[in-house]
Scaffold this motif. Structure first.
Motif, PDB file in Angstrom:
ATOM      1  N   UNK A  84      67.295  58.116   6.484  1.00 16.86           N
ATOM      2  CA  UNK A  84      67.200  57.250   7.659  1.00 16.86           C
ATOM      3  C   UNK A  84      65.737  56.874   7.825  1.00 16.86           C
ATOM      4  N   UNK A  85      65.456  55.578   7.867  1.00 20.40           N
ATOM      5  CA  UNK A  85      64.081  55.100   8.011  1.00 20.40           C
ATOM      6  C   UNK A  85      64.037  54.094   9.153  1.00 20.40           C
ATOM      7  N   UNK A  86      63.908  54.613  10.349  1.00 20.90           N
ATOM      8  CA  UNK A  86      63.812  53.808  11.564  1.00 20.90           C
ATOM      9  C   UNK A  86      62.413  53.996  12.136  1.00 20.90           C
ATOM     10  N   UNK A  87      61.968  53.124  13.039  1.00 17.79           N
ATOM     11  CA  UNK A  87      60.604  53.241  13.570  1.00 17.79           C
ATOM     12  C   UNK A  87      60.258  54.626  14.127  1.00 17.79           C
ATOM     13  N   UNK A  88      61.148  55.254  14.845  1.00 22.36           N
ATOM     14  CA  UNK A  88      60.842  56.555  15.441  1.00 22.36           C
ATOM     15  C   UNK A  88      61.569  57.713  14.769  1.00 22.36           C
TER      16      UNK A  88
END
Length: 189
Positions: A84-88
């Motif tokens: 998972x590569x999300x901003x936060x």
């Protein structure tokens, strides 16, 4: 070709050789790459008065830790593991089924110092918040983070170690959920 635009194969070979030799700025002018003010890429030093910028020949901003983690996740984590590569949020979501036939979905992430694991499902942190399961008894904090280490706080030094210990934790939590002491800790005797 010193001072002239280099062809792609020459540029590639120069960069790769410099990376293998760990020489980001080669001494030999023929093995240097520069860039002119207009964006032209040159092999060697540019002749004449045109200002050029030196190119650092080292590896691009590859994250070696992430590259190693990608390899480990593909090779040794459960099928269906997702990065998972999300901003936060950045980390590895995976599900396992224990020997007690209980399914757990977990999320391993690097916090800048160590790898931590958070329980996603089942939502047992509610039981900790309600004091049905003590945080110490289940090695689970009220925010859902699993305590994987007594000496470094809650984490492990590598994704591999965090993953492996989280699987062992899940089996231990199965015992706790069934009314027994956590079997993998001295205080559980």
């Amino acid at each position: 070709m010193t001072g002239k635009p280099g062809d792609l194969n020459e540029l590639r070979d120069i960069i790769r050789q410099a990376q293998l030799e760990n020489t980001p700025y080669p001494d030999d002018p023929a093995r240097r790459i520069t860039v002119g003010k207009d964006g032209t890429i040159y092999r060697g030093d540019q002749a004449g008065d045109e200002p050029v910028s030196r190119v650092h020949h080292g590896t691009f901003a590859a994250d070696r830790r992430l590259a190693a983690d990608l390899w480990f996740a593909r090779a040794k984590m459960p099928e269906g593991t997702v990065y998972v590569d999300e901003p936060d949020v950045r980390g590895w979501a995976y599900s396992i089924t224990t020997e007690l036939n209980e399914r757990y979905t977990l999320f391993a992430f690097f916090d800048g110092r160590e790898y931590r694991v958070k329980l996603v499902d089942p939502p047992l942190e509610q039981l900790v918040r309600e004091n049905v399961i003590g945080a110490h008894d289940g090695h689970l904090y009220p925010d859902g983070t699993i305590c994987l280490s007594g000496t470094r706080g809650v984490g492990q030094p590598s994704l591999e170690e965090a993953y492996a210990k989280s699987v062992l934790w899940a089996l231990g939590m199965g015992f706790v959920r069934n009314g027994y002491a956590f079997p993998f800790a001295v205080e559980g005797r």
